[in-house]
Design a protein around this motif. Sequence first.
Motif, mmCIF file in Angstrom:
data_model
loop_
_atom_site.group_PDB
_atom_site.id
_atom_site.type_symbol
_atom_site.label_atom_id
_atom_site.label_comp_id
_atom_site.label_asym_id
_atom_site.label_seq_id
_atom_site.Cartn_x
_atom_site.Cartn_y
_atom_site.Cartn_z
ATOM 1 N N ASN A 92 0.899 -1.292 -0.114
ATOM 2 C CA ASN A 92 -0.031 0.030 -0.149
ATOM 3 C C ASN A 92 0.935 1.392 0.146
ATOM 4 N N ALA A 93 1.975 1.102 0.712
ATOM 5 C CA ALA A 93 2.597 2.279 0.997
ATOM 6 C C ALA A 93 3.515 2.608 -0.558
ATOM 7 N N VAL A 94 4.022 1.493 -1.094
ATOM 8 C CA VAL A 94 4.766 2.039 -2.176
ATOM 9 C C VAL A 94 3.713 2.371 -3.387
ATOM 10 N N SER A 95 2.581 1.570 -3.458
ATOM 11 C CA SER A 95 1.283 1.803 -4.329
ATOM 12 C C SER A 95 0.885 3.285 -4.204
ATOM 13 N N SER A 96 0.635 3.891 -3.086
ATOM 14 C CA SER A 96 0.293 5.302 -3.026
ATOM 15 C C SER A 96 1.318 5.956 -3.538
ATOM 16 N N SER A 97 2.420 5.828 -3.126
ATOM 17 C CA SER A 97 3.368 6.898 -3.464
ATOM 18 C C SER A 97 3.706 6.786 -5.062
ATOM 19 N N GLN A 98 3.562 5.573 -5.387
ATOM 20 C CA GLN A 98 3.745 5.344 -6.975
ATOM 21 C C GLN A 98 2.683 6.005 -7.740
ATOM 22 N N VAL A 99 1.525 5.965 -7.204
ATOM 23 C CA VAL A 99 0.424 6.362 -7.877
ATOM 24 C C VAL A 99 0.304 7.797 -8.087
ATOM 25 N N ASP A 100 0.830 8.486 -6.816
ATOM 26 C CA ASP A 100 0.818 10.149 -6.937
ATOM 27 C C ASP A 100 1.913 10.420 -7.725
ATOM 28 N N LEU A 101 2.948 9.893 -7.733
ATOM 29 C CA LEU A 101 4.074 10.294 -8.674
ATOM 30 C C LEU A 101 3.801 10.309 -10.155
ATOM 31 N N VAL A 102 2.944 9.198 -10.570
ATOM 32 C CA VAL A 102 2.687 8.771 -11.869
ATOM 33 C C VAL A 102 1.470 9.780 -12.121
ATOM 34 N N ASN A 103 0.432 9.973 -11.463
ATOM 35 C CA ASN A 103 -0.542 11.009 -11.619
ATOM 36 C C ASN A 103 -0.114 12.507 -11.949
ATOM 37 N N SER A 104 0.825 12.894 -11.035
ATOM 38 C CA SER A 104 1.518 14.247 -11.209
ATOM 39 C C SER A 104 2.295 14.367 -12.573
ATOM 40 N N PHE A 105 3.004 13.150 -12.922
ATOM 41 C CA PHE A 105 3.800 13.285 -14.235
ATOM 42 C C PHE A 105 2.494 13.130 -15.276
ATOM 43 N N SER A 106 1.638 12.344 -15.262
ATOM 44 C CA SER A 106 0.567 12.487 -16.356
ATOM 45 C C SER A 106 -0.074 13.868 -16.369
ATOM 46 N N GLN A 107 -0.311 14.405 -15.395
ATOM 47 C CA GLN A 107 -1.101 15.676 -15.291
ATOM 48 C C GLN A 107 -0.014 16.788 -16.270
ATOM 49 N N GLU A 108 1.107 16.555 -15.782
ATOM 50 C CA GLU A 108 2.057 17.678 -16.267
ATOM 51 C C GLU A 108 2.371 17.455 -17.839
ATOM 52 N N LEU A 109 2.573 16.245 -18.029
ATOM 53 C CA LEU A 109 2.649 15.740 -19.386
ATOM 54 C C LEU A 109 1.277 16.225 -20.222
ATOM 55 N N ASP A 110 0.243 16.174 -19.764
ATOM 56 C CA ASP A 110 -0.992 16.595 -20.611
ATOM 57 C C ASP A 110 -0.843 18.065 -21.001
ATOM 58 N N LEU A 111 -0.687 18.779 -19.577
ATOM 59 C CA LEU A 111 -0.430 20.212 -19.781
ATOM 60 C C LEU A 111 0.636 20.526 -20.994
ATOM 61 N N LEU A 112 1.588 19.957 -20.872
ATOM 62 C CA LEU A 112 2.793 20.251 -21.735
ATOM 63 C C LEU A 112 2.009 19.840 -23.251
ATOM 64 N N ARG A 113 1.269 18.880 -23.483
ATOM 65 C CA ARG A 113 0.978 18.496 -24.701
ATOM 66 C C ARG A 113 -0.015 19.489 -25.225
ATOM 67 N N GLU A 114 -0.743 19.859 -24.397
ATOM 68 C CA GLU A 114 -1.733 21.017 -24.595
ATOM 69 C C GLU A 114 -1.076 22.302 -25.054
ATOM 70 N N GLU A 115 -0.236 22.622 -24.260
ATOM 71 C CA GLU A 115 0.489 23.842 -24.477
ATOM 72 C C GLU A 115 1.192 23.906 -25.960
ATOM 73 N N ASN A 116 1.684 22.603 -26.222
ATOM 74 C CA ASN A 116 2.330 22.391 -27.410
ATOM 75 C C ASN A 116 1.298 22.440 -28.766
ATOM 76 N N MET A 117 0.442 21.938 -28.430
ATOM 77 C CA MET A 117 -0.540 21.928 -29.619
ATOM 78 C C MET A 117 -0.885 23.442 -29.822
ATOM 79 N N SER A 118 -1.304 24.048 -28.821
ATOM 80 C CA SER A 118 -1.602 25.468 -28.961
ATOM 81 C C SER A 118 -0.349 26.268 -29.579
#
Length: 1034
Positions: A275-301
Motif C-alpha cells: 500500500n505504501a509503495v502503491s500510493s507513492s507510485q500512484v501519486d508520482l505517476v498522476n503528477s507526471f501524467s497531468q504535467e505531461l498533458d499540460l505540456l501537450r496541450e501547450e505544445n498543440m496551442s
Amino acid sequence: MEATPSTCFIGRGLRGGGLRCSQVTVRFYHSSSSRLLPAYCRMRQRNFRMRQRSFSLQNKRQHSKKISSERPKDSNLRPNGDSDSDPVNLSKHGILHSNREMASNDRIPIIIEAYSNRLDYDNSSPPLEVRSLPNDNADSTGESSHSNDGNMGSSSFPSNDITSPSTNIDEGEQLQGIQLQDLLGMIRNAEKNIHLLNQARVRALEDLEKIFDEKEELQGEINILEMKLAETDARLKVAAQEKVHVELLEGQLEKLRDELSSRGNSEDYLQEMNNAVSSSQVDLVNSFSQELDLLREENMSLKDELQFLKVELSNIRESHQRVQMLEEERSVLESSLKELELKLAASHEDVSEISSLKSECKNLYEKVEDLQTMLDNTTKQADQAILVVQQNQELRKKVDRLEESLNEANANRLSSQKLQQYNELMQQKIKLLDERLQRSDEEIQTYVQLYQDSMKEFQDTLNRLKEESKKKAKGESVLDKPPGFWSNLLLMVDGWFLEKKISVDEAKVLREMIWNREVRICDAYMSSKGKIEREIIATFLKQTSSTRGTRLHVIHIAAEMAPVAKVGGLGDVVTGLSKALQKKGHLVEIVLPKYDIMRYDLIQDLKVLDAPIESYFDGRLFKNRIWVGTIEGLPVYFIEPHHPSKFFWRGQLYGEDDDFKRFSFFSRAALELLLQSGKKPDIIHCHDWQTAFVAPLYWDLYVPKGLDSARICFTCHNFEYQGAAPASDLASCGLDVYRQNKPDRMQDNSANDRVNSVKGAIVFSNIVTTVSPSYAQEVRTAEGGRGLQATLNSHSKKFVGILNGIDTDAWNPATDPLLKVQYNSNDIEGKAENKEALRSHLGMSSANVWQPLVACITRLVPQKVCILSDMHYIGHWNWVREFEDISSQFKTHEHARLILKYDESLAHLIYAASDMFIIPSIFEPCGLTQMIAMRYGSIPIARRTGGLNDSVFDVDDDNIPIQYRNGFTFLKADEQGLNSALERAIYHYKNDPEGWKQLVLKDMNIDFSWDSSASVYQDLYQKSVGRARATNRP
C-alpha cells in the motif's frame, strides 16, 4: 491604399446679359480595379474602418450643429447677396459632408456633380443640385422662404408678381451674384476634395509603414514561439525519460513483491508495504501524467499559433513578390519604350539616308545621260571627219582634171579675151581649191601622224614580244623568278612610299604590276642594277601603266608565323595558308610583332624603314619602328613599339600579365600601318584573341578614316582562349567602353563588367572560321562553346569550319634537311635508319630494333592528355616546370624519355623515327601533328574529337570505306580507351607486317597540303568581296 483622381472635367457656359449659366460639372473618377489587401491586413482594415465610421458620425453631428447655428433668421432673399443662407455656403457644407462620408466608407476618389440651372435646392435628386430660376419671366420676385430640418432639407424660392421694372433689374443682379458665388463655392469644394484625396494618400502610406512594423513584430513573435516550442520539446523529452524511469521502478517493485512472497513474509507486512509503495507510485505517476498533458496541450496551442503565423508570413511574402513583379514589369515596359523610341529615331535616319541616296542616284543617271549625249556627238563628229576626207579626195581629182585642162589651155595659147577671162576665173577657182586642199592636207597629215604613232607603238610592242620570246627560248622566263624576288620588289615599293619618295597612286600602280608579275617591271629592275636609288625610282615610274586583275590583296595580322615565331599550330597555319594563296596568284602580306626571341636568321633582307608610324594608346601617341623582310618568299612587316613597357621584349611570346594590353596595342598599330602606307586590301585576316581587336577597331575607328576597302575574316584556332579582361582595359586602344560593353557586342557572356575579344571579332567580322568542320559543330554546344555558343549560333550564317592543311614543302621526308636519312613513299627504308639515329641521340636501348616506337609531341595544357607506357615512348612538350622531376626519372630508362623543351629539329626526327603517334586530346580544334605524322609514315592513334575526327579514320571500322581508313581511334578520354586503341595498333604491327607497311605507304600519299583548304578560303574571300562591291555599286 492610394486613390488618385484620374480625370477632371470642368465645363462652363456663361452668357452675358441673360445671366444663363449652363451645366458646371466637377468629377473625380477612380480606377475600376481595386487593390486586394493581403490576409494579414484584414483585421487592421476592420479596425481602421471602425475608427473611420466613428470619425464620420462625429463629423456629421458637428456638421449638423454648425448648419443649425448658421441658419438665417430672415426668410427673404436680399438683393445684395449678404444673406447667411447663401447657396454657396449650403453647397460647400453639403459637399464637405458627402466628401467625409464617402472617404470614411471606402476611401475612393469622390464624384461631385453640381448643376446650376435653377435657384431652388432639391435634395431628392442625388448628388446635390443647385438650380437657378430662369430669368425669362419678368414678373418673378425676390422673395424666398427657407424650410430647414435635421437632414439638410430642400431650400426653395417661390416667386411673386412684381410690377416695378426696377425690382426686376435688382432681382437679375441678385441672381447673377448668387450664380457666381455658386461657381466659386464649387471650385473651392473641388480644391478641398483634392486636399482630402492627398490626405487619404498620406494616411495610406502611413498605414503601409505600420503594416511593415507589424510584420517585423510578427516575425519577432514567431521567433519567440519557435523558442518556446523548442523548450516544450525539451521538456517533453525529459518527461518521457521520467516516465521510462517510473516504469523501471514499477518493474523493480514487482520483483520485490515476488521476493517477499517467496521468503514467506507475513501477509500484513506485505500488504502494508504494497500500500505504501502503491500510493507513492500512484501519486508520482498522476503528477507526471497531468504535467505531461499540460505540456501537450501547450505544445498543440503553440503549434497552431506557429502554423497561423507561418500562413500570415507566407501571405506577406506573396504580397512582396507581387509588388516586385509589378516593379519588374514596369521597368521592362520602360526599357521597351526606350528601345522603340531608339528604333523609331533610327528608322527616321534611314529614311533620310534613303532619300539622299535616291537624289544621288538621280544625279548619276543624269550624268550618264549627259555622257551618252557627248558620246553621240563625238561619233557624229568622227563621221563628219570621214566625209571631209572623202570630199578632199574628190577635190583632189577635180584639181588634177583642172590642171590638165589648164595645161591644154596653155598649150593651145588661146588669145581670145573670152579665154583669158575664163582662165582668170579658173585661177580663182584653183586658188580656192588649193586653200581647201591645204586644209584637207593638214587634217590628213594629223591622221597620218596618229597612224604612224600607232604603228610605232605596235612595232615597239612587237619588238618587246620578240625579246621576251627570245628570253623564254633561253629559259629566262619571269615565271622562274622565286617568290622572294617579287616580295623584295613589293617591300622596296612600300619603303619608297612610306619614305615619301613616290605618291599613293604611283605606289598602287607599282604594287599591281608586281602583283601581276609583269615582264617589264622585272626588266626595269634588272636594268637598274648598279644605279642610285633616284634613278631606280625613275626607271620604275616609267613602267606605271597596267590594269588590275581579279586577284585579291590579302593581309594577315597575327601573333605567330612559322618558323620565326611559333608556339603552336597558329604559326604553321599563317605561313602555310599564305604560301598557298600566293601560289594561286593573290598578293599576300603578313604583319607581326617584332619579338626579341624571333629566329632572325630565317628572315631574308631584314631592314628598317626610315618612316616611323605613330599609333594611339592610353591617351597619347607612341612611335613604332617598322621593319620589313621576307620569310619563305612572303613579304612580312614587323612592328617594334617604342613603348616604355617594352611590350615585345619579354623573352616569350605569351604568358604576361598585360597580354591584353600588349596585343590590343599591336592590333591598332597594325591598322595604323595599313592606313598610313596607303594600302587598300580586299581582305584583312586576323587570328585568335591576340588580333581579334582588329575587327571592332577597323569598323569603329579606321573605316571613317578612309581604310574602308577590306572585308574582315577572323579565324579562331581554339575557343579555350578568348582574351577576356575588365571592360575598362578596352579604353587603352581607343575603343568606346560604353559602346562596346553590351550583350550584342564585346560584353563577356559570363560577366557584365568584362569584355571578350573573341566575341567582338565574331560580332564585327564578315567571315568567321575555325579549323575543322567537327570542331565548328562542337563549339556551338554548351560544352564546347566555352560560353560563346549563343553568340556563334546567332552568327551561324557567317561561321564555317575549314580543315587546316600542312606545309608540304617544310614537312617533306624526301627533302627534310633535319633528318638523318631522307626517304619517300617509294622507299621507306630510311625510316629504320632514322629510328636508330633517334635512339642513339637520346641514349635509348637498341637491343630490339623491331620493337615499335610510340611518340607524342604536344603542349602540356589541360586540353592535351598523355599517358606513359612501358614501351619505347617519347613525350615532347613545351617547357613545364612541374614535370622536371618526372623527366629526370626517365633520363636513364632504357625505353622511355620525357623531353621538356621546344626543339624543331628534334621534332622532325621524332616524326620520321616513330612507328605510331598518339594524339589523346580531350578536345582538338584541328591538330596538325596527326597530318605531319602520316606524312612521315607514323600511324596516328587519336581520340575522335574536333579535327582529329575529320582526318583520322579507324582501320577496323567497317562503316568507313577502306580507302579512307588510315589510323586507330578511340572515343572515351581515359586510359582504358587509349590502351585499347594502342593494343590494336601493336597487334597489327606485330602480326601483319605487310598490311602495316601498306598502311604506312597509304598514309604517306594522303594529300594534306594547303591547296584544297586555300581554295575554300579563296571562295569565301571572293564571295564576301563580291557582295561588298555589289552593295556599293550605284
